[in-house]
Each structure stands twice: as structure tokens, then as C-alpha cells.
Design an enzyme around this catalytic site. Structure first.
Site, PDB file in Angstrom:
ATOM      1  N   LYS A 125      97.323 -32.641  62.177  1.00 22.35           N
ATOM      2  CA  LYS A 125      97.004 -32.973  63.570  1.00 22.35           C
ATOM      3  C   LYS A 125      97.200 -34.443  63.862  1.00 22.35           C
ATOM      4  O   LYS A 125      97.396 -34.847  64.996  1.00 22.35           O
ATOM      5  CB  LYS A 125      95.539 -32.610  63.873  1.00 22.35           C
ATOM      6  CG  LYS A 125      95.270 -31.133  63.990  1.00 22.35           C
ATOM      7  CD  LYS A 125      94.004 -30.926  64.825  1.00 22.35           C
ATOM      8  CE  LYS A 125      93.298 -29.640  64.468  1.00 22.35           C
ATOM      9  NZ  LYS A 125      91.948 -29.570  65.024  1.00 22.35           N
ATOM     10  N   LYS A 206      98.769 -16.013  62.465  1.00 27.51           N
ATOM     11  CA  LYS A 206      97.462 -15.462  62.825  1.00 27.51           C
ATOM     12  C   LYS A 206      97.231 -15.598  64.336  1.00 27.51           C
ATOM     13  O   LYS A 206      97.626 -16.593  64.934  1.00 27.51           O
ATOM     14  CB  LYS A 206      96.386 -16.254  62.067  1.00 27.51           C
ATOM     15  CG  LYS A 206      95.125 -15.498  61.798  1.00 27.51           C
ATOM     16  CD  LYS A 206      94.243 -16.272  60.834  1.00 27.51           C
ATOM     17  CE  LYS A 206      92.891 -16.523  61.464  1.00 27.51           C
ATOM     18  NZ  LYS A 206      92.012 -17.330  60.617  1.00 27.51           N
ATOM     19  N   LYS A 209      92.720 -18.966  68.519  1.00 26.06           N
ATOM     20  CA  LYS A 209      92.279 -19.477  69.816  1.00 26.06           C
ATOM     21  C   LYS A 209      93.448 -20.180  70.471  1.00 26.06           C
ATOM     22  O   LYS A 209      94.244 -20.824  69.825  1.00 26.06           O
ATOM     23  CB  LYS A 209      91.134 -20.477  69.640  1.00 26.06           C
ATOM     24  CG  LYS A 209      89.796 -19.818  69.521  1.00 26.06           C
ATOM     25  CD  LYS A 209      88.676 -20.836  69.580  1.00 26.06           C
ATOM     26  CE  LYS A 209      88.821 -21.876  68.513  1.00 26.06           C
ATOM     27  NZ  LYS A 209      87.766 -22.066  67.595  1.00 26.06           N
TER      28      LYS A 209
END
Ligand code: TRP
Length: 335
Positions: A125, A206, A209
Site C-alpha cells: 500500500k 477473493k 470489500k
């Protein structure tokens, strides 16, 4: 000096259930994957443990955020935790339990910038470079504080969090070695026992969110027509043979995911031969599975004071449970 292992023994004797803790980061919107993989099993297993479930709003500040969106996301997720039936658990919002931020600072004083910089999530990130927030580097120390404050026997997390639990153990043991035995290093992590749902558009990834534009993720609060549209567009393959509808994780990841999804929602692909029939069955099963949660969500959304009261009570219990641990750490480190 208090022996932390003796403390666990004591806890085990006075309460029959182990303590379980996990936090959910309120960024993005919750999906069917979060529901089947985490929230539904969490709700089903509430009696087995004394459960603390929190919304990690401080963690949501580690990347660019919009205050109004964060507030709305916390409200939506708080309502959702109740809508899925987590009312037997202690529910709280992280920032309402100041001990989390307080202990995090003390742990920053035993963590090193070198070890934090090596964490995979930071490296991924933090690639953006100069504008990376300092809190993204210290984020895992806050996560360690989240855990160590509660002395949980069980910390159910996904595979991607394993490295973070190891860091938590390292920090706990280093603190104890330097300043005295304050923390219990969390031993076991309970793997999420729920279904592993993959993205409908990219079935090797996957379903996680997401921002609401993501076509491959069914949101927990998607109305039936949106579920139908997303499932209808799910990736399958060009196999039209009589046994086209079958599991084959490598050759047919999209179809395999749809069959898994159908079973996770109580259906069965037995006797289905076309992808059209499979998708209709998946849609019906998913809509039926989500219907009671969405109905309960709509009721709770009309009584925000009730949701707020449940979380206020939860935060109060969380403050009470964590205060002695923070006090012990504060004293041990010399403050
Ligand atoms: N870092 C976790 C995630 O990204 C969320 C989290 C924060 C957490 N604090 C925690 C999970 C403590 C378990 C325990 O999913």
C-alpha cells in the site's frame, strides 16, 4: 510482578468461555464474501466464546479518506453487525476505546522502523511514495495494541493477517522481556471457517470489500435485481458439454465459484446442466440468504439510537476490560 500465564489460568477458571477478538476495518462496503466468509460464522459461533468485535475506524485513517464517507461507513457496518445477529457479542468502535491509541504509542516505543517497513502490506500500500501517511507504517502496532489489550485466546483473521499476528507476538514478548510480564502473546488464530467466495468477474481473486462500482462483488445490501445482474454477468467458460456445471478449481474457476456459492447459500447444483440454470439457481439462493439480513438492516436503520446504544454499551465494557492492561503497561514502562 504479575505472571501473565497465571492470569490466563485465572481467567479460564472464572469464565468458562475463551475470549475471542477481531476488528473489521470500515473502508469500502461489505460484500457477500464478507458475509459468508466471516460475519455469518461469527454470528453462528457466538456462544462458544466471549466475543469482542470492533470497527477499526482508526485504521481507516491510514490511507486517503473522506470524513463524511468514513462516518457513513462506520454507521453502515455497525448496523450490519447487528443485522447479521451479533447481538450476543460485545460490539464497539475502536476510537471510542482510547486505550487502543494509548497502548499503540507505548508499543511504538518497542517496535523498530526496520521491522515495520518490512511488512508486506506496508510495502504494497505504501508504494505511492512521498504521500504515504506515517500512520500506515505504524498501523500494525495499533493492530497489536487492539489485540494485546484484550488478552484474547482466539483472534480469527484471514490468511493475509498472519504476518501481523507474528509481529503482535514479537512486540508482546519484547515488551515483557524489557519491562516485565504484562502481555500474553496470542498463541492460536482460529482460521475463518466460512466459505471462501471469489470475485465474480475475476474468480481467481477473493471477493473483498469494495467500492460499489466493482461488478464482480455482490454487496451485502444489494437489492435482488442488482444481485441478479451481477450473477448474470459472472465469468464462466465456453464449455457446453453435458457436465459443464462442475467443480474444477484450475480449469473452471468461475463455474467452481458459482457452485460453491450456491452450496454456501443452501442450494445444490445437482441436475443443473447449463450456465443459465446455474446462474438462476445462484441468484435465487443468494437473494434468499440475504433477505432476512437486509430486512433486519432496514428495521435497524430506522432506529439508529438503538444501534448507538448497543455500541455505547459495548465500548463501556471494552474500556473496563482493557483499562487494567493499559495501566499495567503504563506502569511497567516507567510512566
Ligand atoms: N488489520 C485487519 C484487517 O485489515 C483489521 C484489524 C485491525 C484487526 N485490528 C485488528 C483484526 C485486531 C484482528 C484483530 O483486516
Amino acid at each position: 510482578m504479575v505472571d501473565p500465564w497465571a492470569l490466563t489460568q485465572e481467567t479460564r477458571m472464572t469464565t468458562t468461555r475463551p475470549r475471542r477478538l477481531s476488528l473489521l476495518q470500515p473502508t469500502g462496503r461489505l460484500t457477500l464474501g464478507n458475509f459468508l466468509g466471516a460475519l455469518r460464522p461469527m454470528a453462528a459461533q457466538q456462544e462458544q466464546a466471549d466475543c469482542f468485535y470492533g470497527l477499526a475506524d482508526l485504521h481507516a485513517l491510514t490511507v486517503t479518506h473522506d470524513p463524511a464517507v468514513l462516518r457513513a461507513t462506520v454507521a453502515e457496518q455497525a448496523t450490519t453487525l447487528l443485522a447479521v445477529g451479533l447481538d450476543e457479542s460485545t460490539l464497539f468502535v475502536q476510537s471510542r476505546v482510547p486505550a487502543h491509541a494509548q497502548l499503540s504509542y507505548l508499543l511504538e516505543c518497542v517496535a523498530t522502523t526496520g521491522e515495520l517497513g518490512r511488512m508486506i502490506q506496508f510495502k504494497e500500500k505504501g508504494r505511492a511514495g512521498e504521500s504515504t501517511r506515517a500512520s500506515l507504517l505504524t498501523y500494525l502496532v495499533l493492530m497489536a495494541a487492539d489485540i494485546l489489550l484484550y488478552r484474547p485466546e482466539q483472534v480469527p483473521v484471514g490468511d493475509d493477517q498472519r504476518q501481523h499476528l507474528e509481529l503482535t507476538r514479537d512486540l508482546a514478548m519484547r515488551f515483557n522481556a524489557a519491562y516485565g510480564p504484562v502481555f500474553l502473546a496470542p498463541e492460536a488464530t482460529v482460521p475463518a471457517v466460512g466459505a471462501r467466495v471469489m470475485d465474480l468477474a475475476e474468480p481467481t481473486r477473493k471477493m473483498s470489500k469494495t467500492g460499489s462500482r466493482d461488478a464482480g462483488a455482490v454487496l451485502l445490501l444489494d437489492p435482488p435485481d442488482v444481485v441478479r445482474r451481477k450473477v448474470a454477468r459472472a465469468v464462466t467458460d465456453s464449455d457446453v458439454g453435458p457436465d459443464a456445471v462442475r467443480r474444477d478449481r484450475d480449469a473452471k474457476p468461475g463455474v467452481t465459484n458459482l457452485v460453491d456459492l450456491l452450496e454456501a447459500c443452501g442450494g445444490s447444483a445437482d441436475g443443473l446442466t447449463t450456465y443459465g440454470a446455474l446462474k438462476r439457481a445462484v441468484t435465487d439462493a443468494v437473494v434468499a440468504e440475504l433477505e432476512p439480513v437486509q430486512r433486519r438492516y432496514a428495521e435497524l436503520a430506522r432506529e439508529p439510537e438503538h444501534v448507538a446504544a448497543v455500541f455505547a454499551r459495548g465500548a463501556e465494557r471494552a474500556r473496563a476490560v482493557t483499562a487494567p492492561v493499559l495501566a499495567a503497561a503504563t506502569a511497567a514502562i516507567g510512566l
